[in-house]
Every structure is written in structure tokens, then in C-alpha cells.
Motif scaffolding. Structure first.
Motif, PDB file in Angstrom:
ATOM      1  N   ILE A 178       0.872  -1.174   0.000  1.00 22.63           N
ATOM      2  CA  ILE A 178       0.000   0.000   0.000  1.00 22.63           C
ATOM      3  C   ILE A 178       0.907   1.221   0.000  1.00 22.63           C
ATOM      4  CG2 ILE A 178      -1.766   1.303   1.261  1.00 22.63           C
ATOM      5  CD1 ILE A 178      -2.559  -1.384   2.614  1.00 22.63           C
ATOM      6  N   GLU A 179       0.651   2.133  -0.912  1.00 22.07           N
ATOM      7  CA  GLU A 179       1.463   3.346  -1.026  1.00 22.07           C
ATOM      8  C   GLU A 179       1.102   4.339   0.085  1.00 22.07           C
ATOM      9  OE1 GLU A 179       2.124   7.064  -4.160  1.00 22.07           O
ATOM     10  OE2 GLU A 179       0.695   5.482  -4.655  1.00 22.07           O
ATOM     11  N   VAL A 180       2.096   5.049   0.579  1.00 19.47           N
ATOM     12  CA  VAL A 180       1.879   6.119   1.554  1.00 19.47           C
ATOM     13  C   VAL A 180       2.147   7.440   0.834  1.00 19.47           C
ATOM     14  CG1 VAL A 180       2.630   7.164   3.723  1.00 19.47           C
ATOM     15  CG2 VAL A 180       2.578   4.658   3.486  1.00 19.47           C
ATOM     16  N   ARG A 181       1.167   8.320   0.841  1.00 16.70           N
ATOM     17  CA  ARG A 181       1.314   9.636   0.216  1.00 16.70           C
ATOM     18  C   ARG A 181       1.273  10.695   1.310  1.00 16.70           C
ATOM     19  NH1 ARG A 181      -2.938   9.166  -4.857  1.00 16.70           N
ATOM     20  NH2 ARG A 181      -1.937   7.353  -5.848  1.00 16.70           N
ATOM     21  N   GLU A 182       2.426  11.252   1.604  1.00 11.74           N
ATOM     22  CA  GLU A 182       2.478  12.299   2.621  1.00 11.74           C
ATOM     23  C   GLU A 182       1.811  13.550   2.062  1.00 11.74           C
ATOM     24  OE1 GLU A 182       5.715  14.523   5.476  1.00 11.74           O
ATOM     25  OE2 GLU A 182       6.169  12.507   4.732  1.00 11.74           O
ATOM     26  N   THR A 183       0.934  14.140   2.859  1.00 14.25           N
ATOM     27  CA  THR A 183       0.233  15.333   2.416  1.00 14.25           C
ATOM     28  C   THR A 183       1.109  16.563   2.623  1.00 14.25           C
ATOM     29  OG1 THR A 183      -0.805  15.662   4.574  1.00 14.25           O
ATOM     30  CG2 THR A 183      -2.020  14.342   2.966  1.00 14.25           C
ATOM     31  N   ALA A 184       0.843  17.592   1.837  1.00 19.44           N
ATOM     32  CA  ALA A 184       1.601  18.838   1.972  1.00 19.44           C
ATOM     33  C   ALA A 184       1.257  19.526   3.287  1.00 19.44           C
ATOM     34  CB  ALA A 184       1.308  19.760   0.793  1.00 19.44           C
ATOM     35  N   THR A 185      -0.015  19.452   3.674  1.00 23.05           N
ATOM     36  CA  THR A 185      -0.467  20.058   4.928  1.00 23.05           C
ATOM     37  C   THR A 185      -1.530  19.158   5.545  1.00 23.05           C
ATOM     38  OG1 THR A 185      -2.302  21.289   3.965  1.00 23.05           O
ATOM     39  CG2 THR A 185      -0.141  22.384   3.982  1.00 23.05           C
ATOM     40  N   PRO A 186      -1.708  19.223   6.861  1.00 15.44           N
ATOM     41  CA  PRO A 186      -2.791  18.457   7.483  1.00 15.44           C
ATOM     42  C   PRO A 186      -4.170  18.858   6.960  1.00 15.44           C
ATOM     43  CG  PRO A 186      -1.199  19.096   9.141  1.00 15.44           C
ATOM     44  CD  PRO A 186      -0.819  19.808   7.862  1.00 15.44           C
ATOM     45  N   ALA A 187      -4.332  20.105   6.552  1.00 18.11           N
ATOM     46  CA  ALA A 187      -5.621  20.566   6.043  1.00 18.11           C
ATOM     47  C   ALA A 187      -6.037  19.798   4.782  1.00 18.11           C
ATOM     48  CB  ALA A 187      -5.563  22.065   5.751  1.00 18.11           C
ATOM     49  N   GLU A 188      -5.064  19.285   4.030  1.00 22.68           N
ATOM     50  CA  GLU A 188      -5.359  18.512   2.827  1.00 22.68           C
ATOM     51  C   GLU A 188      -6.184  17.264   3.169  1.00 22.68           C
ATOM     52  OE1 GLU A 188      -2.861  16.104  -0.608  1.00 22.68           O
ATOM     53  OE2 GLU A 188      -1.863  17.712   0.486  1.00 22.68           O
ATOM     54  N   VAL A 189      -5.888  16.618   4.292  1.00 21.41           N
ATOM     55  CA  VAL A 189      -6.640  15.436   4.703  1.00 21.41           C
ATOM     56  C   VAL A 189      -8.054  15.821   5.108  1.00 21.41           C
ATOM     57  CG1 VAL A 189      -6.773  13.561   6.395  1.00 21.41           C
ATOM     58  CG2 VAL A 189      -4.598  14.128   5.346  1.00 21.41           C
ATOM     59  N   VAL A 190      -8.218  16.954   5.763  1.00 25.10           N
ATOM     60  CA  VAL A 190      -9.547  17.414   6.148  1.00 25.10           C
ATOM     61  C   VAL A 190     -10.384  17.644   4.898  1.00 25.10           C
ATOM     62  CG1 VAL A 190     -10.870  19.244   7.293  1.00 25.10           C
ATOM     63  CG2 VAL A 190      -8.729  18.410   8.306  1.00 25.10           C
TER      64      VAL A 190
END
Length: 195
Positions: A123-135
């Protein structure tokens, strides 16, 4: 008079206290003011929170990582239940406050690796640029501002905590180590295998 166990799902380890911690603290104050005997359980991140990753795993075989190098010690909800049962059935826990964590420190990438090993698929892990991106991803139609800000704040604090926080409370109370994330993954593997 009855004895209750109150579960605050966000323990307070940061200063200043993040919004979610303040919300739970306000509920604890209401319970204390009621005069009802209570035990307060304050678990950290639940192992079951990884089930929030199922939509991206099923759609594109990846997980969005909002905390990067941040580390934490997720707890199996079964351990929280065991502590709650103990507090309700044994004397000496009234008015106690227990901060509960698992025994192992993880980054999101480390958790994903264990899930991958358990189900036999990368499973690939994609680090987000900011936590707000996940929201924004979790709430594509928007989230209430206060909730979005609280989630973003929580992820930001977690990203900065590269050491992590762990307690020995589960082991002290139950006389055994907390359940491992690998064991939780084995018990819940089918959820991650389903298309």
C-alpha cells in the motif's frame, strides 16, 4: 449511587491544550460537577482509526499521511474496554484519571507497512503537503469550521511530535502489556482485503 466511566477520546499531552482536548475537558468538568462518582479514561489514537483509510486503499491502494515523521502509540479499543470493565467492577478507581496508550510507537508509514505485510499487498503512503489537505479529502463537501480547525490542529501537533507519547497504564491496571498493532491487523485483515 452509580459509578460511571467517561471516555475522552483525545488525551491531553500538548501545551496549549488543543481544541479537541478542551472539548473533552469541558465534558469532564460537567461530570465532576454532577457529583456522580466517575473514572476518566483518556486514550490516545485508536488502532481502529486506520479504518478511516479504507476509502483510499480501496479506490487507489494508498493512504494519505498527514503527520509524516510524527509518532504515536495507538491503542486497541479492546484494551480500553478492559480498563473500563476493571474500573467498573473493582474498588479504587473512583475519581481516577487514566491516560491510555498502546505500547508501540508508530508513524503512519510504519502502520501502513504492518497492514501491507498482514494482507500480503503493498500500500502506497502519500504524505500530504499540509494536514488541512486530509480534512478537505475527508469532507469533500466541507466540514464545520470548528471541526476542520480542530482536526488540522491535531494533525499539526502530531506531525511535530517525532518522539511520541506512551504510558504504562494499561499494563499496570491489567497486569499485561497492551495488545499489539500487528495482532489488531490480523484480527481485522478482512476489512483491508475487501475490494
Amino acid at each position: 449511587m452509580h459509578h460511571i466511566v467517561h471516555l475522552s477520546s483525545f488525551h491531553v499531552t500538548f501545551d496549549p491544550i488543543p481544541a479537541m482536548g478542551r472539548w473533552h475537558h469541558e465534558r469532564e468538568k460537567i461530570i465532576r460537577a454532577s457529583g456522580i462518582p466517575a473514572t476518566f479514561l483518556r486514550p490516545g489514537g485508536f488502532m481502529t482509526n486506520t479504518l478511516d483509510w479504507l476509502p483510499t486503499i480501496r479506490e487507489g491502494n494508498y493512504v494519505l499521511d498527514p503527520i509524516g515523521p510524527g509518532r504515536f502509540a495507538p491503542i486497541d479499543p479492546a484494551d480500553i474496554a478492559a480498563v473500563a470493565a476493571l474500573a467498573l467492577t473493582e474498588a479504587g478507581h473512583q475519581d481516577a484519571e487514566y491516560v491510555l496508550t498502546g505500547d508501540e510507537m508508530f508513524t503512519v508509514a510504519q502502520q501502513v507497512r504492518i497492514i501491507s505485510e498482514t494482507i500480503g499487498r503493498g500500500i502506497e503512503v502519500r504524505e500530504t503537503a499540509t494536514p488541512a489537505e486530509v480534512v478537505r479529502f475527508r469532507f469533500p463537501n466541507g466540514a464545520p469550521r470548528e471541526l476542520a480547525d480542530a482536526i488540522t490542529e491535531g494533525f499539526t501537533l502530531m506531525r511535530a511530535d517525532t518522539v511520541g507519547f506512551r504510558t504504562d497504564t494499561v499494563e499496570r491496571l491489567l497486569g499485561r502489556r497492551p495488545r499489539t498493532f500487528a495482532d489488531w491487523c490480523v484480527r481485522n485483515a478482512e476489512a483491508f482485503r475487501r475490494p
